[in-house]
Design an enzyme around this catalytic site. Sequence first.
Site, PDB file in Angstrom:
ATOM      1  N   CYS A  67       0.821  -1.215   0.000  1.00 37.04           N
ATOM      2  CA  CYS A  67       0.000   0.000   0.000  1.00 37.04           C
ATOM      3  C   CYS A  67       0.854   1.264   0.000  1.00 37.04           C
ATOM      4  O   CYS A  67       1.326   1.700   1.059  1.00 37.04           O
ATOM      5  CB  CYS A  67      -0.932  -0.012   1.207  1.00 37.04           C
ATOM      6  SG  CYS A  67      -1.907   1.482   1.326  1.00 37.04           S
ATOM      7  N   CYS A  73      -0.520   4.120   2.096  1.00 35.10           N
ATOM      8  CA  CYS A  73      -0.297   4.004   3.539  1.00 35.10           C
ATOM      9  C   CYS A  73       1.166   4.278   3.900  1.00 35.10           C
ATOM     10  O   CYS A  73       1.442   4.930   4.899  1.00 35.10           O
ATOM     11  CB  CYS A  73      -0.614   2.600   4.037  1.00 35.10           C
ATOM     12  SG  CYS A  73      -2.038   1.835   3.296  1.00 35.10           S
ATOM     13  N   ASP A  74       2.089   3.731   3.112  1.00 34.10           N
ATOM     14  CA  ASP A  74       3.491   3.678   3.548  1.00 34.10           C
ATOM     15  C   ASP A  74       4.447   4.518   2.714  1.00 34.10           C
ATOM     16  O   ASP A  74       5.626   4.626   3.068  1.00 34.10           O
ATOM     17  CB  ASP A  74       3.971   2.210   3.532  1.00 34.10           C
ATOM     18  CG  ASP A  74       3.132   1.345   4.451  1.00 34.10           C
ATOM     19  OD1 ASP A  74       2.686   1.864   5.489  1.00 34.10           O
ATOM     20  OD2 ASP A  74       2.919   0.166   4.139  1.00 34.10           O
TER      21      ASP A  74
END
Length: 309
Positions: free
Chosen positions: A135, A138-139
Site C-alpha cells: 500500500c 499508507c506507507d
Amino acid sequence: MADEVRNVIIIGSGPAGYTAGLYSARALLEPLMFAGYMSGGQLMLTSDIENFPGYPEGIGGPEMMIQLREQAEKFGLEVQDKNVERVDFSTKPFRIWVEGEEFRSKSVIICTGAESIWLGAEGEEEQKGRGISTCATCDGAFFREQEVLVIGGGDSAMEEATFLTRFASKVTLLHRRDVFRASKVMYERALNNPKIEIRTFRTVKSWLSDESGLSGAILEDPRDGSTEEISCTGAFIAIGHKPITNFLDGQVQTDDSGYILAKIHTMTSVDGVFAAGDVVDTRYRQAITAAGMGCQAAIDAEKWLEEQH
Ligand code: NAP
C-alpha cells in the site's frame, strides 16, 4: 443468542456494501452492516479516484468512502466496525457470529471485497512492514528521497508507482513480461514520469536486507533464468488481489480462486444470500461497478424478502 431477526445483514463495507446499505435503508429494511475493523475496503488505500462519474476534479478514496457511509447512515443504515467471524447459512434465519455474539437475519448481502496478494519471494515475511508493503498510500511517505521498487503490470502498479514519485527519489517498476494489463492512460502516465524506470521481464527471486531493513532484491529474467542484484529500501507489491471468503467456510459456492458464484442475478448458491462487488467480480473490479452491484443486490434482497411473505 440474539432474539431479534434482522431483514438484511450486510457483511463488508466499500462501494458495494455502502450502496447496498443505502438502497436497503431507503427500502425501510433497517439494514445492519458489519463493516470490518478496516471499514471502507480497498478504496481506503487509494489516493485519487478519477474515473467515478460525477467528480470532475477526482476524489480521494477515503473521502469517498466516508461520504458513502454518511449517505447510507442518513437513511438508517446501522454500521458496526467489526469483523464477521463465521456464519451458518444452513438454517433460516441465517446465523452470523461477530466477536462471539450471534446475530440472525432473514437475508444476507456479502460485500467483503478482496485483499492484496503477496509475492511470497524468499525473505518477504521478515521484511513485511520493514520495507515491503502492498500500500503506497499508507506507507509511501516513509520513503522520502529513497529508491523503491514496484512490482506488477496492472493499473494498481502504475498507480502505486506514480504516487510514490511524490516521495521517492527513484521508482523502478518491475514486470514479469512486456505486455501490460494496465489501462493505456495509466501506463503512459507512469512511462512518461521521469522518476519512474519500467523494466520488463524481471521477477523478484529473493529480498535482501541489512540491520536497518530492506536493502535490495535479487531479480530474475524469466526468459533465461539470469539474475542480477538491485538495491532499494522500499518495495511495493501490486500484483492483484484475492477475494475475502474464508469466513464462509465453503457454505456458499465459489470458483477455484474463492470468488463467489452468482446463481440468479446477485443471489448466490444459498437462497436469500446475495453477493456484490469485488468478492464476485473477476472482470471489472471498479468502484463504480461495485457500487452498481451493491444496488442490484439490495434490490434483489428486497424482492426476495417480499416473495417470502
Ligand atoms: P491486475 O490487473 O490483475 O494486474 C496484476 C499484475 O500483476 C499483472 O500485470 C500480473 O502480470 C502481475 N502479477 C500477478 N502475479 C504475479 C506474480 N506472482 N509475480 C509477478 N507479477 C505478477 O491487478 P490490479 O493492477 O490490482 O488491478 C485490478 C483491477 O483494479 C483492474 O480491473 C484495474 O483496472 C482496477 N484498478 C483500477 C484503478 C484505477 O482506475 N484508478 C487503480 C487500481 C486498480 P501478468 O499480466 O503477467 O499476469
